[in-house]
Design a protein around this motif. Structure first.
Motif, short mmCIF file in Angstrom:
data_model
loop_
_atom_site.label_atom_id
_atom_site.label_comp_id
_atom_site.label_asym_id
_atom_site.label_seq_id
_atom_site.Cartn_x
_atom_site.Cartn_y
_atom_site.Cartn_z
N LEU A 135 30.10 47.23 88.53
CA LEU A 135 29.05 46.53 88.22
C LEU A 135 30.11 45.10 88.27
O LEU A 135 30.96 45.31 87.39
N ALA A 136 29.97 44.42 89.36
CA ALA A 136 30.35 43.28 89.44
C ALA A 136 29.00 41.95 88.78
O ALA A 136 28.06 41.83 89.51
N LEU A 137 29.17 41.71 87.63
CA LEU A 137 27.96 41.26 86.78
C LEU A 137 28.64 39.24 86.59
O LEU A 137 29.32 39.05 86.50
N PRO A 138 27.85 38.60 87.56
CA PRO A 138 28.16 37.30 87.28
C PRO A 138 28.10 36.25 85.24
O PRO A 138 27.71 37.47 84.66
N LEU A 139 29.33 35.62 85.50
CA LEU A 139 29.38 35.29 84.27
C LEU A 139 27.75 34.38 83.86
O LEU A 139 27.10 33.03 84.03
N ARG A 140 27.01 34.86 82.74
CA ARG A 140 25.93 34.19 81.91
C ARG A 140 25.92 33.99 80.59
O ARG A 140 26.82 35.00 79.70
N ALA A 141 25.77 32.87 79.40
CA ALA A 141 25.59 32.44 78.51
C ALA A 141 24.44 33.32 77.82
O ALA A 141 24.88 34.14 76.66
N ALA A 142 23.73 33.78 78.35
CA ALA A 142 23.24 34.60 77.10
C ALA A 142 23.94 36.45 77.36
O ALA A 142 22.63 37.56 76.83
N GLY A 143 24.21 37.05 77.88
CA GLY A 143 24.73 37.58 78.27
C GLY A 143 24.21 38.62 79.05
O GLY A 143 23.19 39.19 79.37
N TYR A 144 24.69 40.30 79.01
CA TYR A 144 23.81 41.02 79.70
C TYR A 144 22.40 42.77 78.64
O TYR A 144 22.02 43.98 78.85
N GLY A 145 23.03 42.22 77.27
CA GLY A 145 21.70 43.16 77.14
C GLY A 145 20.63 43.86 77.03
O GLY A 145 20.41 44.78 77.35
N ALA A 146 19.49 43.01 77.34
CA ALA A 146 18.48 43.47 77.67
C ALA A 146 18.41 43.82 78.99
O ALA A 146 17.93 45.19 78.92
N TRP A 147 19.09 43.12 79.88
CA TRP A 147 19.43 43.55 81.24
C TRP A 147 19.57 44.83 81.17
O TRP A 147 19.73 45.42 82.38
N MET A 148 20.83 45.58 80.52
CA MET A 148 21.02 46.72 80.79
C MET A 148 20.69 47.70 80.07
O MET A 148 20.87 48.89 80.71
N GLU A 149 19.75 47.00 78.81
CA GLU A 149 18.81 48.37 78.80
C GLU A 149 17.87 49.39 79.34
O GLU A 149 17.17 49.80 80.20
N ASP A 150 16.97 47.69 80.30
CA ASP A 150 16.21 47.97 81.26
C ASP A 150 16.96 48.70 82.18
O ASP A 150 16.50 49.81 83.19
N PHE A 151 18.56 48.17 82.64
CA PHE A 151 18.90 49.22 84.11
C PHE A 151 19.45 50.65 83.62
O PHE A 151 18.96 51.55 84.25
N MET A 152 20.13 50.68 82.81
CA MET A 152 19.63 52.48 82.07
C MET A 152 18.87 53.18 82.32
O MET A 152 18.86 54.22 82.31
N ALA A 153 17.87 52.22 81.82
CA ALA A 153 16.16 53.01 81.80
C ALA A 153 15.84 54.02 83.42
O ALA A 153 15.56 54.37 83.49
N GLY A 154 16.26 52.90 84.33
CA GLY A 154 16.20 52.39 85.50
C GLY A 154 16.29 54.11 86.21
O GLY A 154 16.36 55.22 86.65
N TRP A 155 18.61 53.76 85.97
CA TRP A 155 19.09 54.88 86.24
C TRP A 155 18.81 55.80 85.79
O TRP A 155 19.04 57.26 86.12
N SER A 156 18.21 56.34 84.26
CA SER A 156 18.12 57.74 83.68
C SER A 156 17.93 57.93 84.47
O SER A 156 17.15 59.30 84.73
N ALA A 157 15.58 57.18 84.54
CA ALA A 157 15.15 58.46 84.92
C ALA A 157 15.02 58.85 86.55
O ALA A 157 14.41 60.15 86.59
N LEU A 158 16.05 58.84 86.92
CA LEU A 158 16.16 59.08 89.07
C LEU A 158 17.40 60.50 88.48
O LEU A 158 17.46 61.09 88.96
N ALA A 159 18.49 59.51 87.59
CA ALA A 159 19.32 60.92 87.52
C ALA A 159 19.39 62.21 86.42
O ALA A 159 19.36 63.16 86.85
N GLU A 160 18.84 61.89 86.13
CA GLU A 160 17.74 62.94 84.90
C GLU A 160 16.99 64.32 85.53
O GLU A 160 17.20 65.29 85.62
N ARG A 161 16.07 63.39 86.70
CA ARG A 161 15.33 64.75 87.61
C ARG A 161 15.78 65.10 88.12
O ARG A 161 15.78 66.06 88.56
#
Length: 340
Positions: free
Chosen positions: A89-115
């Motif tokens: 993952l190459a993440l652009p620098l931004r002040a808000a960070g990636y907390g909520a973004w990562m939670e949603d990203f991991m939820a999408g990844w898990s939904a398919l990976a666990e299947r």
């Protein structure tokens, strides 16, 4: 990203890097330690770049799902059992960070990976001044010979899983909404939602790919750049010709309603559109019943769309296209752009 990088890695490890089959040592060391247990290893890699392969406003859930799906689809085309992934993952620098973004990203990844029982075994994270970029390496295992592009033979039937063209039609609508070049057409909200779901969350045909290889299918490819372009890769690698019925290409109910009897729309969406992530298979007619039984057991649509023939007398590899049993000229050119 400094100390935040280690926090991000720990977040990924705790959510996505739990021990899976054959993982001797996963996220947290210099490299992953995997045990293929004497089986053959198949590997693939794909990179998605923001503003090129996906829209900046794509939901992280959908981005993760599709980024993983396009790699698993490659394994499906080889007849492999998906096991492990590496994520960069190459993440652009931004002040808000990636907390909520990562939670949603991991939820999408898990939904398919666990299947499919896929474990995230390692990777890398960096900060960048450029666009958001994801690179995924997917690893799978096979017990039999892998399916390949160069093994189509005259007399083989050409099969396609699922349906084609939904993602291309959805992309047209998305481009028009953003004021970019796309084809506008009347579409209900329900139709658009169905098409968009196929564009954002394709289903890799892993179970069918494994079963097809076990049945003796030697030739397959995933349909990512458009049916015509990907079939052409098979024909060139195998040195053969194909006869394809455009009107036999499988369409979803929603796309059938939109395409109607217009061969130009059939050419634009199911024939050349891309982003379907279905499988194209070339197999002897003797395997037809076995393949249809496998598809029925998986509740998966499987459609015969043509046949493989000997190359032209001049040796040229080509496709003969028909519409309602009448010859049809091929599009003069076709292209494909991934977009989320």
């Amino acid at each position: 990203m400094a100390g935040g990088e280690f926090a991000l890695i720990e977040q990924l490890r705790s959510r996505l890097g739990k021990a899976g089959k054959g993982v001797r040592l996963g996220i947290g060391d210099d490299a992953a330690w995997l045990d293929p247990a004497g089986r053959q290893l198949v590997a693939t890699m794909d990179t998605l770049v923001g503003d090129r392969h996906f829209f900046p406003d794509v939901r992280p859930y959908d981005l993760a799902w599709k980024a993983l799906a396009v790699n698993l689809s490659d394994l499906a085309a080889m007849g492999a059992e998906a096991r492990w992934c590496l994520l960069s993952l190459a993440l652009p620098l931004r002040a808000a960070g990636y907390g909520a973004w990562m939670e949603d990203f991991m939820a999408g990844w898990s939904a398919l990976a666990e299947r499919y029982g896929v474990t995230l075994a390692g990777g890398d994270t960096v900060s960048t001044d450029g666009p958001l970029t994801l690179s995924i390496t997917a690893l799978g295992l096979v017990d039999q010979c892998v399916m390949r592009r160069d093994t189509a033979r005259p007399g083989d039937m050409v099969w396609v899983t699922g349906s084609l063209g939904d993602a291309a039609a959805a992309l047209d609508l998305a481009l028009v909404e953003r004021g970019q070049e796309g084809q506008s057409f009347p579409c209900s909200v329900a139709q658009q939602e169905a098409l968009e779901a196929r564009r954002l969350r394709p289903t890799p045909r892993l179970e069918f790919g494994e079963a097809a290889a076990a049945c003796g299918v030697c030739c397959a490819m995933d349909c990512s750049d458009g049916f015509l372009a990907d079939l052409s890769h098979i024909l060139e690698a195998s040195g053969v010709h194909a006869r394809i019925a455009l009107d036999a290409l499988p369409l979803s109910r929603e796309l059938m309603d939109l395409a109607g009897e217009d061969p130009e729309r059939w050419q634009r969406w199911p024939l050349t559109g891309g982003d379907d992530y279905e499988l194209i298979l070339c197999a002897p007619a003797a395997l037809s019943a076995a393949l249809q039984r496998v598809a029925a057991a998986l509740s998966l649509r499987l459609t015969a769309v043509g046949s493989i023939q000997s190359p032209n007398p001049n040796g040229q590899v080509a496709v003969t296209l028909t519409w309602r049993d009448q010859s049809l000229s091929l599009p003069s050119s076709w292209g494909h752009v991934h977009a989320l």
